[in-house]
Design a protein around this motif. Structure first.
Motif, mmCIF file in Angstrom:
data_model
loop_
_atom_site.group_PDB
_atom_site.id
_atom_site.type_symbol
_atom_site.label_atom_id
_atom_site.label_comp_id
_atom_site.label_asym_id
_atom_site.label_seq_id
_atom_site.Cartn_x
_atom_site.Cartn_y
_atom_site.Cartn_z
ATOM 1 N N ASN A 1 6.914 3.365 -11.141
ATOM 2 C CA ASN A 1 8.046 4.280 -11.090
ATOM 3 C C ASN A 1 9.301 3.441 -10.871
ATOM 4 O O ASN A 1 9.668 3.129 -9.736
ATOM 5 C CB ASN A 1 7.874 5.305 -9.972
ATOM 6 C CG ASN A 1 8.971 6.363 -9.987
ATOM 7 O OD1 ASN A 1 9.966 6.216 -10.688
ATOM 8 N ND2 ASN A 1 8.799 7.422 -9.213
ATOM 9 N N ASN A 2 9.949 3.059 -11.955
ATOM 10 C CA ASN A 2 11.120 2.185 -11.880
ATOM 11 C C ASN A 2 12.428 2.951 -12.047
ATOM 12 O O ASN A 2 13.418 2.396 -12.522
ATOM 13 C CB ASN A 2 11.029 1.095 -12.955
ATOM 14 C CG ASN A 2 10.115 -0.043 -12.533
ATOM 15 O OD1 ASN A 2 9.808 -0.186 -11.363
ATOM 16 N ND2 ASN A 2 9.682 -0.840 -13.481
ATOM 17 N N ALA A 3 12.441 4.213 -11.646
ATOM 18 C CA ALA A 3 13.640 5.041 -11.788
ATOM 19 C C ALA A 3 14.615 4.773 -10.646
ATOM 20 O O ALA A 3 14.554 5.392 -9.584
ATOM 21 C CB ALA A 3 13.249 6.522 -11.827
ATOM 22 N N GLY A 4 15.507 3.831 -10.858
ATOM 23 C CA GLY A 4 16.528 3.546 -9.857
ATOM 24 C C GLY A 4 16.028 2.673 -8.717
ATOM 25 O O GLY A 4 14.947 2.091 -8.765
ATOM 26 N N ALA B 1 11.127 10.528 -0.663
ATOM 27 C CA ALA B 1 10.789 9.656 -1.798
ATOM 28 C C ALA B 1 9.270 9.551 -1.874
ATOM 29 O O ALA B 1 8.705 8.464 -1.868
ATOM 30 C CB ALA B 1 11.433 8.287 -1.623
ATOM 31 N N MET B 2 8.614 10.713 -1.940
ATOM 32 C CA MET B 2 7.150 10.783 -1.862
ATOM 33 C C MET B 2 6.510 10.535 -3.236
ATOM 34 O O MET B 2 5.759 11.346 -3.772
ATOM 35 C CB MET B 2 6.739 12.135 -1.296
ATOM 36 C CG MET B 2 7.171 12.359 0.138
ATOM 37 S SD MET B 2 6.239 11.356 1.321
ATOM 38 C CE MET B 2 4.711 12.303 1.400
ATOM 39 N N ASN B 3 6.806 9.388 -3.778
ATOM 40 C CA ASN B 3 6.243 8.983 -5.061
ATOM 41 C C ASN B 3 4.731 8.800 -4.950
ATOM 42 O O ASN B 3 4.222 8.285 -3.953
ATOM 43 C CB ASN B 3 6.890 7.666 -5.498
ATOM 44 C CG ASN B 3 6.193 7.048 -6.685
ATOM 45 O OD1 ASN B 3 6.203 7.595 -7.769
ATOM 46 N ND2 ASN B 3 5.574 5.893 -6.465
ATOM 47 N N HIS C 1 0.802 -1.222 0.000
ATOM 48 C CA HIS C 1 0.000 0.000 0.000
ATOM 49 C C HIS C 1 0.838 1.276 0.000
ATOM 50 O O HIS C 1 0.292 2.362 -0.152
ATOM 51 C CB HIS C 1 -0.925 0.009 1.224
ATOM 52 C CG HIS C 1 -1.832 -1.166 1.297
ATOM 53 N ND1 HIS C 1 -3.082 -1.179 0.718
ATOM 54 C CD2 HIS C 1 -1.670 -2.385 1.853
ATOM 55 C CE1 HIS C 1 -3.647 -2.356 0.925
ATOM 56 N NE2 HIS C 1 -2.806 -3.108 1.608
ATOM 57 N N VAL C 2 2.141 1.141 0.209
ATOM 58 C CA VAL C 2 3.002 2.323 0.294
ATOM 59 C C VAL C 2 3.557 2.653 -1.089
ATOM 60 O O VAL C 2 4.322 1.875 -1.664
ATOM 61 C CB VAL C 2 4.161 2.101 1.285
ATOM 62 C CG1 VAL C 2 5.027 3.360 1.376
ATOM 63 C CG2 VAL C 2 3.630 1.734 2.668
ATOM 64 N N LEU C 3 3.183 3.811 -1.604
ATOM 65 C CA LEU C 3 3.723 4.274 -2.885
ATOM 66 C C LEU C 3 4.992 5.095 -2.693
ATOM 67 O O LEU C 3 5.918 5.034 -3.496
ATOM 68 C CB LEU C 3 2.677 5.112 -3.627
ATOM 69 C CG LEU C 3 1.446 4.362 -4.154
ATOM 70 C CD1 LEU C 3 0.462 5.345 -4.764
ATOM 71 C CD2 LEU C 3 1.845 3.306 -5.168
#
Length: 462
Positions: free
Chosen positions: A184-187, A177-179, A161-163
């Protein structure tokens, strides 16, 4: 007043920093049952910058820190340390935003889980994390322990549940890191370091949580089954019949159900006694098909002997009644006194063997023991609480743990399914993790917290 307490007070003010001698009683313990401890100081930050200042000063002086949320954990992860500063996130409880289009909620780590659930519900959405301590546990603590709960079989653990999140490292560095996106596969996905880390690597201060469409209807059944093997067959049937509508599959063996229903005076849903009791909850968006699918599942289960008797709730009030005994665990203190509590995971193929062997071996060792078995069996999660009446306040915790954890290890299980390791299970981590895994954990800890100020002595020995 020690030098570090004086420095914290000077930097943050008396509104934020309370010397240990003035700390409230509630800050001296969590739900682990460990003896109360007065911390060096209690720091209650107002925002992330306060947390960063506190950690920077503690790191510079080599002062240990214990992060605290709702103090509802049973593994001692948030239990104070006398020579450490406790940092409570209780004031950082603001819900910053709800985005109905992206189905996200952004909130402070001190937000109580139930508050977040209710805020999501106002927008017709659902935060799929749910557990019995919903009224006191906080989002930060839920994330730090990767909490499970009643709906894991449908929605998954907290990790699912954590984005995004914000965390402060031991030296005061703020990692934001508040995506807000599912993809979001950036790194490297840094948030994964902090989920389930129990405050060993830093303090989570804010989070972005994924929300779900809120089902309009629920169906709840209470079943009596002959034995554990029948329950496993029922679980397989329920998964096939209900698919993603299956929300909860809770199991109570007679040791738990009979003892707690008698002690609390709560009504028993079924007249006769059974070998095992199961609560099945399904949820969906069309009432008639949902109810039909649940009724059909129960009918065929009864015909095939997996269920001896069952009752299906016809109202929200009846649903609450069916859950009442399962959610009566807050009564342990009144009904049992001091307990030794377990949160273990067991492969389903070994569940029946685990329960029968534990029951037999515990009674053989302590003839008057009260051992209550229940759990989220749909997730292979078994709970056990034990009390030896003849031992009074001097419970044989170490011996009970040695017996239980040893058997769980031998059956290929885990010593912690959803409540973390903390200090209570630290010495048994090797029963579930390899030497190489633990060495890697230590390496990560050393890289992010070289002075070992973050929750020292918790999780694993360093």
């Amino acid at each position: 007043m020690s030098d570090i307490v004086a420095r914290l007070s000077e930097a943050l003010g008396s509104e934020v920093v309370t010397p240990g001698g003035q700390a409230p009683e509630g800050a001296m313990h969590d739900w682990s049952g460990l003896p109360p401890v007065r911390p060096l100081a209690l720091v209650r930050p107002r925002d992330t910058e306060d947390v960063a200042i506190a950690l920077r000063l503690c790191n510079e002086s080599g002062t240990a820190v214990v992060p605290q949320g709702g103090l509802s954990g049973i593994s001692g992860g948030a239990h104070p340390i006398e020579s450490a500063v406790s940092i409570s996130l209780e004031r950082m409880n603001r819900i910053e935003a709800i985005d109905p289009e992206m189905s996200t909620i952004t909130l402070g780590a001190g937000t109580v889980l139930q508050t977040a659930q209710e805020a999501a519900a106002e927008h017709g959405l659902l935060l799929g994390v749910d557990l019995g301590a919903r009224g006191s546990c906080t989002i930060g603590g839920v994330i730090a322990t990767n909490a499970g709960g009643n709906q894991v079989i449908r929605y998954g653990m907290t990790r699912d549940h954590v984005l995004g999140l914000e965390a402060v490292l031991a030296d005061g560095t703020i990692v934001s890191a508040m995506n807000t996106m599912i993809k979001n596969n950036a790194g490297l996905d840094l948030k994964q370091l902090f989920i389930g880390s129990e405050g060993l690597l830093g303090i989570v201060t804010r989070a972005v949580m994924r929300l779900q469409p809120r089902p309009a209807f629920t169906g709840t059944a209470f079943c009596g089954c002959p034995d554990t093997a029948s329950v496993i067959a029922l679980l397989k049937r329920a998964r096939a019949a209900l698919g993603p509508q299956l929300t909860s599959f809770e199991v109570m063996w007679p040791s738990f159900f009979d003892f707690m229903s008698a002690g609390t005076g709560l009504k028993r849903p079924l007249a006769a006694s059974h070998g095992v009791y199961v609560i099945i909850e399904a949820s969906g968006f069309a009432e008639a098909p949902l109810r039909t699918a649940l009724e059909s599942c129960l009918e065929t289960a009864i015909e095939d002997g997996e269920v001896g008797d069952a009752v299906l709730a016809s109202s929200a009030r009846e649903e609450k009644q069916l859950w009442a005994v399962r959610e009566s665990v807050a009564e342990y203190g009144r009904l049992l006194g001091p307990i030794t509590a377990f949160d273990v995971g067991v492969p389903l193929a070994n569940m029946a063997d685990a329960v029968s062997r534990l029951e037999a071996e515990l009674v053989a060792r302590w003839p008057d023991i009260i051992a209550l078995f229940y759990g989220h069996m749909g997730d292979s999660n078994l709970h056990l609480v034990a009390n030896v009446p003849s031992a009074g306040d001097d419970q044989p915790d170490a011996d009970i743990k040695s017996l239980v954890y040893g058997l769980i290890r031998d059956l290929g299980g885990t010593v912690s399914a959803e409540h973390g390791i903390g200090v209570i299970k630290r010495d048994y981590l090797g029963y579930s993790r390899s030497t190489e895994e633990i060495a890697t954990m230590r390496a990560v800890k050393s890289a992010l917290d070289p002075k070992n100020i973050m929750n020292p002595g918790k999780g694993f020995s360093t």
